[in-house]
Design a protein around this motif. Structure first.
Motif, mmCIF file in Angstrom:
data_model
loop_
_atom_site.group_PDB
_atom_site.id
_atom_site.type_symbol
_atom_site.label_atom_id
_atom_site.label_comp_id
_atom_site.label_asym_id
_atom_site.label_seq_id
_atom_site.Cartn_x
_atom_site.Cartn_y
_atom_site.Cartn_z
ATOM 1 N N ILE A 179 9.313 -39.241 -61.992
ATOM 2 C CA ILE A 179 8.785 -39.766 -63.244
ATOM 3 C C ILE A 179 7.303 -40.065 -63.080
ATOM 4 C CG2 ILE A 179 8.899 -41.657 -64.913
ATOM 5 C CD1 ILE A 179 11.856 -41.765 -64.488
ATOM 6 N N HIS A 180 6.488 -39.416 -63.915
ATOM 7 C CA HIS A 180 5.032 -39.497 -63.797
ATOM 8 C C HIS A 180 4.408 -40.105 -65.043
ATOM 9 C CE1 HIS A 180 5.651 -36.530 -60.570
ATOM 10 N NE2 HIS A 180 6.243 -35.753 -61.451
ATOM 11 N N ALA A 181 3.328 -40.847 -64.838
ATOM 12 C CA ALA A 181 2.500 -41.311 -65.953
ATOM 13 C C ALA A 181 1.142 -40.605 -65.950
ATOM 14 C CB ALA A 181 2.305 -42.818 -65.899
ATOM 15 N N THR A 182 0.840 -39.859 -64.872
ATOM 16 C CA THR A 182 -0.402 -39.085 -64.804
ATOM 17 C C THR A 182 -0.123 -37.750 -64.131
ATOM 18 O OG1 THR A 182 -1.154 -39.774 -62.594
ATOM 19 C CG2 THR A 182 -1.686 -41.242 -64.441
ATOM 20 N N PHE A 188 9.510 -35.513 -65.125
ATOM 21 C CA PHE A 188 9.508 -36.153 -66.438
ATOM 22 C C PHE A 188 8.196 -36.926 -66.552
ATOM 23 C CE2 PHE A 188 13.813 -35.535 -65.065
ATOM 24 C CZ PHE A 188 14.463 -35.042 -66.188
ATOM 25 N N MET A 189 7.429 -36.661 -67.622
ATOM 26 C CA MET A 189 6.066 -37.200 -67.690
ATOM 27 C C MET A 189 5.733 -37.693 -69.091
ATOM 28 S SD MET A 189 2.455 -35.285 -66.823
ATOM 29 C CE MET A 189 2.883 -35.090 -65.094
ATOM 30 N N ASP A 190 4.977 -38.788 -69.142
ATOM 31 C CA ASP A 190 4.394 -39.295 -70.382
ATOM 32 C C ASP A 190 2.990 -39.775 -70.049
ATOM 33 O OD1 ASP A 190 3.588 -40.617 -72.652
ATOM 34 O OD2 ASP A 190 5.474 -41.696 -72.954
ATOM 35 N N THR A 191 1.993 -38.950 -70.332
ATOM 36 C CA THR A 191 0.620 -39.268 -69.938
ATOM 37 C C THR A 191 -0.029 -40.310 -70.846
ATOM 38 O OG1 THR A 191 -0.214 -37.380 -71.222
ATOM 39 C CG2 THR A 191 0.251 -37.010 -68.878
ATOM 40 N N LEU A 223 12.015 -41.992 -70.316
ATOM 41 C CA LEU A 223 11.906 -41.055 -69.190
ATOM 42 C C LEU A 223 13.029 -41.287 -68.182
ATOM 43 C CD1 LEU A 223 8.051 -41.127 -68.467
ATOM 44 C CD2 LEU A 223 9.322 -39.479 -69.846
ATOM 45 N N VAL A 224 13.306 -42.550 -67.888
ATOM 46 C CA VAL A 224 14.357 -42.869 -66.936
ATOM 47 C C VAL A 224 15.714 -42.420 -67.464
ATOM 48 C CG1 VAL A 224 15.535 -44.726 -65.701
ATOM 49 C CG2 VAL A 224 13.053 -44.777 -65.949
ATOM 50 N N ASN A 225 15.953 -42.597 -68.761
ATOM 51 C CA ASN A 225 17.215 -42.146 -69.351
ATOM 52 C C ASN A 225 17.370 -40.632 -69.221
ATOM 53 O OD1 ASN A 225 17.904 -44.733 -70.136
ATOM 54 N ND2 ASN A 225 17.095 -44.505 -72.209
ATOM 55 N N LEU A 226 16.309 -39.901 -69.531
ATOM 56 C CA LEU A 226 16.357 -38.441 -69.410
ATOM 57 C C LEU A 226 16.616 -38.024 -67.965
ATOM 58 C CD1 LEU A 226 13.355 -37.469 -71.720
ATOM 59 C CD2 LEU A 226 15.777 -37.018 -72.169
ATOM 60 N N ALA A 227 15.956 -38.703 -67.039
ATOM 61 C CA ALA A 227 16.141 -38.393 -65.620
ATOM 62 C C ALA A 227 17.571 -38.677 -65.184
ATOM 63 C CB ALA A 227 15.158 -39.190 -64.775
ATOM 64 N N ALA A 228 18.120 -39.795 -65.644
ATOM 65 C CA ALA A 228 19.491 -40.155 -65.282
ATOM 66 C C ALA A 228 20.491 -39.151 -65.837
ATOM 67 C CB ALA A 228 19.808 -41.560 -65.792
ATOM 68 N N GLU A 229 20.206 -38.637 -67.030
ATOM 69 C CA GLU A 229 21.103 -37.666 -67.657
ATOM 70 C C GLU A 229 20.971 -36.274 -67.046
ATOM 71 O OE1 GLU A 229 19.994 -37.928 -71.730
ATOM 72 O OE2 GLU A 229 20.838 -39.950 -71.988
#
Length: 213
Positions: free
Chosen positions: A6-9, A32-35, A58-64
């Motif tokens: 999970i990335h923010a940058t 999974f990223m949200d800049t 993002l964490v939900n998507l990663a968990a799924e």
């Protein structure tokens, strides 16, 4: 085996991918990223309910995604781990915990950061683990944006200056973000320099192996 990152940058992508490719190329990485998260945090000056909700998407998507573990890569958002872990069965790792656990072996810890909120998250982890640890912090807020602008040489020179300024005043220097890890190879110091990507990969691999049955 799958690891969700999970990335923010965008600056965290290359360092963590390189570390995984060198140590465990067989591990499948899912990104999974949200800049927008970083600018939101810089504007707010810290975590807000809106930021936590957005990060939780993002964490939900990663968990799924059926990943075997989830690894954060942006230090400024590490304190979301404690909030979000109870909501998920899959293991959620802070971006820096393996590196900081190494740093706790030293008496005086120096933190170098280029995002204002990063040392707050790192200090809270260190002091929770060892309340009496001595922490020195140098931060140039917003310096990470030079990387987004392609001004890598300028970024690296200013990070090197911060390292040289701290060298000799602490027992270990911690480069707080993945985006600075490459600078460790550009300087010679009298104390060790710790970076997160390889320590993070080692922690992930240890977890995956112990839960592979």
């Amino acid at each position: 085996m799958k690891v969700a990152l999970i990335h923010a940058t965008t600056t965290a992508l290359q360092p963590i991918e390189k570390a995984f490719q060198e140590s465990a190329p067989e591990v499948e990485l899912q990104h999974f990223m949200d800049t927008h998260l970083l600018s939101m945090m810089e504007k707010a000056g810290g975590l807000t309910p809106e930021i936590i909700r957005r990060f939780s998407v993002l964490v939900n998507l990663a968990a799924e995604s059926e990943a075997n573990c989830i690894q954060l890569t942006c230090s400024a958002f590490n304190n979301t781990q404690k909030i979000l872990q109870p909501m998920h069965a899959v293991k959620l790792f802070r971006s820096d915990e393996a590196m900081l656990d190494e740093a706790l072996a030293y008496e005086r810890i120096g933190l170098i950061s280029t995002v204002k909120e990063t040392p707050i998250a790192l200090m809270s982890y260190l002091r929770e683990k060892r309340p009496d640890c001595i922490i020195e912090s140098l931060v140039e807020p917003g310096l990470i944006h030079l990387l987004f602008q392609g001004r890598i040489d300028e970024h690296d020179e200013r990070v090197r200056n911060m390292i040289q300024q701290m060298d000799g005043t602490v027992d270990v220097i911690v480069l707080s973000q993945y985006s600075m890890a490459h600078v460790a190879d550009q300087v010679q110091t009298s104390v060790p320099i710790l970076t997160a990507p390889q320590a993070t990969v080692n922690r992930c691999l240890g977890y995956l192996k112990s839960h592979s049955s």
